[in-house]
Design an enzyme around this catalytic site. Structure first.
Site, PDB file in Angstrom:
ATOM      1  N   GLY A 290      42.141  54.697  43.368  1.00  0.00           N
ATOM      2  CA  GLY A 290      43.331  53.868  43.358  1.00  0.00           C
ATOM      3  C   GLY A 290      43.103  52.653  42.473  1.00  0.00           C
ATOM      4  O   GLY A 290      41.959  52.253  42.227  1.00  0.00           O
TER       5      GLY A 290
ATOM      6  N   GLN B  15      44.576  44.208  39.478  1.00  0.00           N
ATOM      7  CA  GLN B  15      43.190  44.487  39.099  1.00  0.00           C
ATOM      8  C   GLN B  15      43.002  44.586  37.590  1.00  0.00           C
ATOM      9  O   GLN B  15      41.865  44.596  37.119  1.00  0.00           O
ATOM     10  CB  GLN B  15      42.701  45.764  39.777  1.00  0.00           C
TER      11      GLN B  15
ATOM     12  N   CYS C 126      35.370  48.794  46.216  1.00  0.00           N
ATOM     13  CA  CYS C 126      36.498  48.347  45.408  1.00  0.00           C
ATOM     14  C   CYS C 126      36.039  48.173  43.968  1.00  0.00           C
ATOM     15  O   CYS C 126      34.951  47.631  43.713  1.00  0.00           O
ATOM     16  CB  CYS C 126      37.039  47.025  45.954  1.00  0.00           C
ATOM     17  N   LEU C 127      36.872  48.600  43.025  1.00  0.00           N
ATOM     18  CA  LEU C 127      36.523  48.464  41.614  1.00  0.00           C
ATOM     19  C   LEU C 127      36.428  47.002  41.189  1.00  0.00           C
ATOM     20  O   LEU C 127      35.774  46.692  40.196  1.00  0.00           O
ATOM     21  CB  LEU C 127      37.554  49.198  40.751  1.00  0.00           C
TER      22      LEU C 127
ATOM     23  N   HIS D 113      44.518  50.047  51.219  1.00  0.00           N
ATOM     24  CA  HIS D 113      43.657  49.287  50.308  1.00  0.00           C
ATOM     25  C   HIS D 113      44.438  48.819  49.086  1.00  0.00           C
ATOM     26  O   HIS D 113      44.374  47.636  48.710  1.00  0.00           O
ATOM     27  CB  HIS D 113      42.470  50.168  49.895  1.00  0.00           C
ATOM     28  N   GLU D 114      45.183  49.737  48.457  1.00  0.00           N
ATOM     29  CA  GLU D 114      45.891  49.378  47.232  1.00  0.00           C
ATOM     30  C   GLU D 114      47.085  48.464  47.512  1.00  0.00           C
ATOM     31  O   GLU D 114      47.349  47.532  46.740  1.00  0.00           O
ATOM     32  CB  GLU D 114      46.333  50.640  46.491  1.00  0.00           C
TER      33      GLU D 114
ATOM     34  N   HIS E 126      45.998  44.918  47.900  1.00  0.00           N
ATOM     35  CA  HIS E 126      45.783  44.227  46.625  1.00  0.00           C
ATOM     36  C   HIS E 126      47.048  43.508  46.163  1.00  0.00           C
ATOM     37  O   HIS E 126      46.982  42.411  45.580  1.00  0.00           O
ATOM     38  CB  HIS E 126      45.366  45.229  45.535  1.00  0.00           C
TER      39      HIS E 126
END
Length: 218
Positions: free
Chosen positions: A71, A76, A129-130, A171-172, A175
């Site tokens: 995701g 991000q 997480c990225l 999670h997304e 963000h």
């Protein structure tokens, strides 16, 4: 005297996105500590136009797959719009699939998403997480959520997600509200990727909870 960078006048959003896409290929991923990850986002109301939106969504897809991740949210990559993409081929063992409810998810675009829990069940697993590279921590999340919003074509989305797909959606969407997974994580569970590979590869975090001294939801 120049204004601080976060107070300096910014170019219009379309110009900023065009500049971001100009080099081609995967986009640079913003790391934790950048204010764009904490300010939340504005609803998408056609700010980019259909052509630029399609190019931006494709760039998110390319960036997510190259990272690799399951995701990626617009903040991000530095764009404060309520847009995210998800995709999970779920290349896991049967044991992991059963323990985590991780099943393949096709590529999806989430526009103006929000979620609400379905029932009271919660599940805790390690996630990363990225935007927080190199680390993972245990997060207890709703086992089932109802996601509402739109897709990239403006069509309504109203769907219930269960298991690992529900975790990805939460999670997304978090963000887009300026929330990182670390805000919801069990602090004592924090582990480097190296420690994860050496110690905590089990399908569930029960061993980590016992050895690191934290509680899992019942």
């Amino acid at each position: 005297m120049a204004l601080p960078a976060d107070q300096a006048p910014q170019a219009p959003l379309t110009e900023r996105v065009e500049a971001l896409l100009a080099p081609g290929g995967p986009l640079p991923i913003v790391a934790a500590g950048d204010p764009v990850l904490r300010r939340g986002t504005e609803r998408y109301e056609g700010q980019l136009g259909s052509g630029l939106l399609a190019r931006f969504v494709e760039a998110l897809r390319v960036t997510m797959q190259a990272a690799p991740g399951v995701g990626l949210a617009a903040p991000q990559v530095g764009v404060p719009l309520r847009i995210a993409v998800i995709e999970d081929p779920a290349p896991v063992t049967e044991e992991v699939r059963l323990a985590r409810g991780r099943v393949p998810q096709p590529f999806r675009v989430l526009v103006n998403p929000s979620y609400e829990p379905v029932g009271t069940a919660r599940a805790a697993f390690y996630e990363g997480c990225l935007s927080v590279p190199g680390w993972q921590a245990v997060v207890a999340r709703h086992s089932r959520v109802r996601l509402t919003g739109e897709d990239e074509h403006g069509r309504a989305v109203d769907e219930v997600f269960t298991g690992w797909p529900a975790r990805i959606v939460q999670h997304e969407t978090d963000h887009l509200d300026g929330t990182l997974y670390l805000d919801r994580a069990e602090p004592r569970s924090l582990a480097s990727n190296e420690a994860m590979a050496r110690r905590w590869t089990q399908p569930t975090p029960e061993a980590a909870a016992r050895e690191l001294g934290f509680e899992l939801p019942r």
